[in-house]
Design a protein around this motif. Structure first.
Motif, PDB file in Angstrom:
ATOM      1  N   VAL A  30       0.818  -1.224   0.000  1.00  0.00           N
ATOM      2  CA  VAL A  30       0.000   0.000   0.000  1.00  0.00           C
ATOM      3  C   VAL A  30       0.845   1.264   0.000  1.00  0.00           C
ATOM      4  O   VAL A  30       0.360   2.335   0.357  1.00  0.00           O
ATOM      5  CB  VAL A  30      -0.955   0.005   1.223  1.00  0.00           C
ATOM      6  CG1 VAL A  30      -1.985  -1.084   1.102  1.00  0.00           C
ATOM      7  CG2 VAL A  30      -0.178  -0.138   2.526  1.00  0.00           C
ATOM      8  N   THR A  31       2.118   1.154  -0.379  1.00  0.00           N
ATOM      9  CA  THR A  31       2.976   2.337  -0.354  1.00  0.00           C
ATOM     10  C   THR A  31       2.506   3.416  -1.326  1.00  0.00           C
ATOM     11  O   THR A  31       2.551   4.610  -1.007  1.00  0.00           O
ATOM     12  CB  THR A  31       4.424   1.953  -0.686  1.00  0.00           C
ATOM     13  OG1 THR A  31       4.431   1.175  -1.896  1.00  0.00           O
ATOM     14  CG2 THR A  31       5.048   1.140   0.433  1.00  0.00           C
ATOM     15  N   VAL A  32       2.048   3.001  -2.501  1.00  0.00           N
ATOM     16  CA  VAL A  32       1.611   4.000  -3.491  1.00  0.00           C
ATOM     17  C   VAL A  32       0.359   4.748  -3.019  1.00  0.00           C
ATOM     18  O   VAL A  32       0.326   5.988  -3.078  1.00  0.00           O
ATOM     19  CB  VAL A  32       1.387   3.334  -4.865  1.00  0.00           C
ATOM     20  CG1 VAL A  32       0.782   4.331  -5.848  1.00  0.00           C
ATOM     21  CG2 VAL A  32       2.707   2.790  -5.409  1.00  0.00           C
ATOM     22  N   VAL A 155      -2.486  -9.785   2.451  1.00  0.00           N
ATOM     23  CA  VAL A 155      -3.325  -9.008   3.361  1.00  0.00           C
ATOM     24  C   VAL A 155      -3.256  -7.525   3.019  1.00  0.00           C
ATOM     25  O   VAL A 155      -4.268  -6.819   2.998  1.00  0.00           O
ATOM     26  CB  VAL A 155      -2.901  -9.244   4.822  1.00  0.00           C
ATOM     27  CG1 VAL A 155      -3.732  -8.384   5.770  1.00  0.00           C
ATOM     28  CG2 VAL A 155      -3.044 -10.706   5.183  1.00  0.00           C
ATOM     29  N   GLY A 156      -2.046  -7.048   2.709  1.00  0.00           N
ATOM     30  CA  GLY A 156      -1.905  -5.645   2.339  1.00  0.00           C
ATOM     31  C   GLY A 156      -2.672  -5.300   1.082  1.00  0.00           C
ATOM     32  O   GLY A 156      -3.308  -4.243   1.001  1.00  0.00           O
ATOM     33  N   GLY A 157      -2.640  -6.194   0.088  1.00  0.00           N
ATOM     34  CA  GLY A 157      -3.380  -5.940  -1.137  1.00  0.00           C
ATOM     35  C   GLY A 157      -4.876  -5.899  -0.916  1.00  0.00           C
ATOM     36  O   GLY A 157      -5.581  -5.060  -1.490  1.00  0.00           O
ATOM     37  N   TRP A 165      -5.982   2.949   3.839  1.00  0.00           N
ATOM     38  CA  TRP A 165      -4.649   2.435   4.138  1.00  0.00           C
ATOM     39  C   TRP A 165      -4.301   2.533   5.619  1.00  0.00           C
ATOM     40  O   TRP A 165      -3.455   1.772   6.117  1.00  0.00           O
ATOM     41  CB  TRP A 165      -3.594   3.183   3.314  1.00  0.00           C
ATOM     42  CG  TRP A 165      -3.480   4.664   3.588  1.00  0.00           C
ATOM     43  CD1 TRP A 165      -4.058   5.673   2.885  1.00  0.00           C
ATOM     44  CD2 TRP A 165      -2.732   5.288   4.636  1.00  0.00           C
ATOM     45  NE1 TRP A 165      -3.733   6.895   3.410  1.00  0.00           N
ATOM     46  CE2 TRP A 165      -2.910   6.696   4.495  1.00  0.00           C
ATOM     47  CE3 TRP A 165      -1.931   4.835   5.675  1.00  0.00           C
ATOM     48  CZ2 TRP A 165      -2.321   7.616   5.360  1.00  0.00           C
ATOM     49  CZ3 TRP A 165      -1.342   5.748   6.539  1.00  0.00           C
ATOM     50  CH2 TRP A 165      -1.532   7.125   6.379  1.00  0.00           C
ATOM     51  N   ARG A 166      -4.946   3.442   6.359  1.00  0.00           N
ATOM     52  CA  ARG A 166      -4.623   3.597   7.784  1.00  0.00           C
ATOM     53  C   ARG A 166      -4.948   2.334   8.587  1.00  0.00           C
ATOM     54  O   ARG A 166      -4.387   2.120   9.666  1.00  0.00           O
ATOM     55  CB  ARG A 166      -5.361   4.806   8.361  1.00  0.00           C
ATOM     56  CG  ARG A 166      -4.948   6.125   7.693  1.00  0.00           C
ATOM     57  CD  ARG A 166      -5.682   7.325   8.278  1.00  0.00           C
ATOM     58  NE  ARG A 166      -5.386   8.536   7.513  1.00  0.00           N
ATOM     59  CZ  ARG A 166      -4.313   9.301   7.718  1.00  0.00           C
ATOM     60  NH1 ARG A 166      -3.453   8.971   8.668  1.00  0.00           N
ATOM     61  NH2 ARG A 166      -4.097  10.366   6.979  1.00  0.00           N
ATOM     62  N   ALA A 299      -1.973  -8.345 -11.985  1.00  0.00           N
ATOM     63  CA  ALA A 299      -2.182  -7.243 -11.040  1.00  0.00           C
ATOM     64  C   ALA A 299      -1.518  -7.551  -9.703  1.00  0.00           C
ATOM     65  O   ALA A 299      -1.338  -8.717  -9.337  1.00  0.00           O
ATOM     66  CB  ALA A 299      -3.680  -7.001 -10.837  1.00  0.00           C
ATOM     67  N   PRO A 300      -1.149  -6.501  -8.940  1.00  0.00           N
ATOM     68  CA  PRO A 300      -0.418  -6.709  -7.677  1.00  0.00           C
ATOM     69  C   PRO A 300      -1.110  -7.658  -6.705  1.00  0.00           C
ATOM     70  O   PRO A 300      -0.475  -8.558  -6.161  1.00  0.00           O
ATOM     71  CB  PRO A 300      -0.311  -5.289  -7.104  1.00  0.00           C
ATOM     72  CG  PRO A 300      -0.321  -4.402  -8.303  1.00  0.00           C
ATOM     73  CD  PRO A 300      -1.252  -5.068  -9.280  1.00  0.00           C
TER      74      PRO A 300
END
Length: 487
Positions: A30-32, A155-157, A165-166, A299-300
């Motif tokens: 989720v950096t972007v 999980v992040g995706g 994202w928080r 896709a990611p």
């Protein structure tokens, strides 16, 4: 402690380890979105700091955590690490700028550095000296850590696609608070009667050396050229700080990382093998997903799902290995077979091209997970069994320290190799431009990138083969096979 308390303690430890590993890997997905939300103009350029700050803080604190465990007792240090991690998580979720988030990630990293390493010390003390060789607790802990590394991007995706994202930071709170309360009420761990002095000068030198080395690996070839004054200066500083740290450990009354540990063949070999495994795991986790996205156009979030076979392999072989315990021919045999199996899997991964069947890729990742599952955790068990009781903390955190440094050096090494090979075979331009290419140019770029990743995997296979050879040299005297007897 009663058997019921010990079982609850093990569950607390496993939850803590899963929390630590998931958090370390979940942010990469989720950096972007984070960068676009907090700093639309320049946030993407600061993503490397968002990732590296956590690793810098966590790695720098590792040697100090080990000594604190041996001095103050593992329970106090464990509670402090969890509390610091949760405070950092709250602040990260509430951050309103990239500067704030980077600073709070450093605080979170200070706590996160203790979650994994101190938890391993707690597991060893829950089992007691006579049970540490069985490998049941730390073996399960190792497979939980490996599974968490594979599942973190998934999980992040999911959170990136379906939530703000928080929540990747706020989701730590319910689990972390439950761990904190349960640990405070349940854990009853031994404390040494002698109060140790803390080598804060050694801790500062270790932190400075780790930071300089990690900055070289993070910036080299990306932010600055390898021959630039910045990288050369940092590399020179890292060498000087390492020399000063070793001098301090040789002369300090109570060193942070006693050099006497390296006189034991089992300990020094275990440290080396763990470092090599850290390098190889970094390559498999990063570059498989990059290959799927850039070469196969996946896709990611979908690409991260390819880590599930690896996680299944880690869980299955780790559970079997840990349940065998002392009935296995030896933990050394398990480590040798595991590193050898992972080396074969890496060699198979190196043969993949733009048209490789994706089910074959999944099978290779399953084999890789089976190999890692026999290695993760067992190395820590071997080291803990060989270490003197009063140095359990520094020996355990030493394993984690070498794995973290190995992973960072692996990222730099593999990144440089990939860039050089792609530059020699590709159509020109950066690898990030591959998705925008079309026709014959894209086909050539995909083939060149596949070749480059293949070279990376071959290098990882060679390092794992070296790890298998070193694992065969693990001692069977004062370490594996004879428990915690006299030294």
């Amino acid at each position: 402690m009663s058997d019921a308390r010990r079982r609850i303690g093990f569950v607390v430890c496993l939850a803590t380890m899963l929390l630590a590993v998931l958090d370390q890997n979940i942010v990469s997905a989720v950096t972007v979105p984070i960068a676009r939300d907090l700093d639309p103009a320049h946030g993407v350029d600061r993503i490397p700091w968002l990732i590296s700050t956590f690793a810098l803080a966590a790695t720098a604190a590792l040697p100090l955590y080990g000594k604190l465990c041996d001095s103050l007792g593992a329970k106090r240090v464990f509670l402090g690490a969890v509390g610091t991690f949760l405070l950092g998580s709250v602040l990260c979720g509430a951050a309103r700028s990239m500067d704030q988030l980077i600073a709070f990630r450093a605080l979170q990293g200070l706590g996160g550095g203790g979650l994994m390493s101190v938890t391993m010390v707690v597991i060893a003390q829950l089992k007691g000296p006579d049970e540490r060789g069985a490998g049941k607790g730390a073996g399960i802990g190792g497979l939980v850590a490996g599974a968490g590394m594979a599942l973190g991007p998934v999980v992040g995706g999911v959170l990136a696609d379906h939530a703000d994202w928080r929540w990747i930071f706020y989701v730590n709170l319910p689990v972390g608070l439950a761990v904190l309360i349960a640990a405070a009420l349940v854990l009853r761990l031994p404390r040494h009667g002698v109060r140790h002095r803390i080598d804060f000068l050694g801790a500062g030198l270790a932190a400075a050396f780790s930071s300089a080395l990690l900055l070289v690996t993070e910036w080299g070839g990306r932010e600055y050229g390898w021959g630039s004054p910045t990288i050369l200066g940092l590399a020179g500083a890292a060498v000087l700080l390492l020399v000063l740290f070793l001098w301090r450990q040789a002369t300090a009354a109570e060193p942070l990382l006693p050099l006497s540990l390296f006189r034991d063949r089992t300990l020094r070999t275990g440290f080396a093998v763990q470092g090599l495994v850290g390098v190889a795991m970094m390559g498999s986790l990063i570059y498989v997903i990059v290959y799927l996205q850039l070469v196969r156009g996946i896709a990611p979030t979908a690409a991260s799902l390819f880590m599930l076979p690896m996680a299944a392999g880690i869980a299955a072989s780790g559970l079997v290995t840990s349940r065998l315990g002392t009935r296995a021919p030896s933990q050394k045999t398990s480590i040798v077979i595991g590193t050898g199996c992972a080396a074969v899997a890496m060699a198979l991964l190196s043969t993949n091209g733009p048209d490789t069947d994706l089910w074959a890729l999944r099978a290779e990742l399953l084999l890789l997970g089976i190999g890692f599952g026999q290695t993760l955790g067992q190395l820590i068990v071997v080291v803990q069994r060989a270490a003197p009781p009063h140095q359990l903390g520094v020996a355990t955190t030493g394993v984690r320290f070498f794995q973290t440094l190995g992973g960072s050096l692996g990222a730099a090494l593999f990144g440089t190799i990939l860039a050089r090979v792609y530059a020699a075979h590709g159509p020109g331009g950066a690898t990030s431009a591959i998705p925008r290419l079309t026709g014959a140019t894209r086909a050539r770029a995909a083939e060149a990138f596949s070749t480059s990743v293949g070279v990376v995997f071959l290098c990882a296979a060679a390092l794992l083969a070296l790890a298998a050879v070193l694992a065969a040299r693990i001692g069977s005297g004062r370490g594996v096979g004879e428990g915690w007897g006299g030294r």
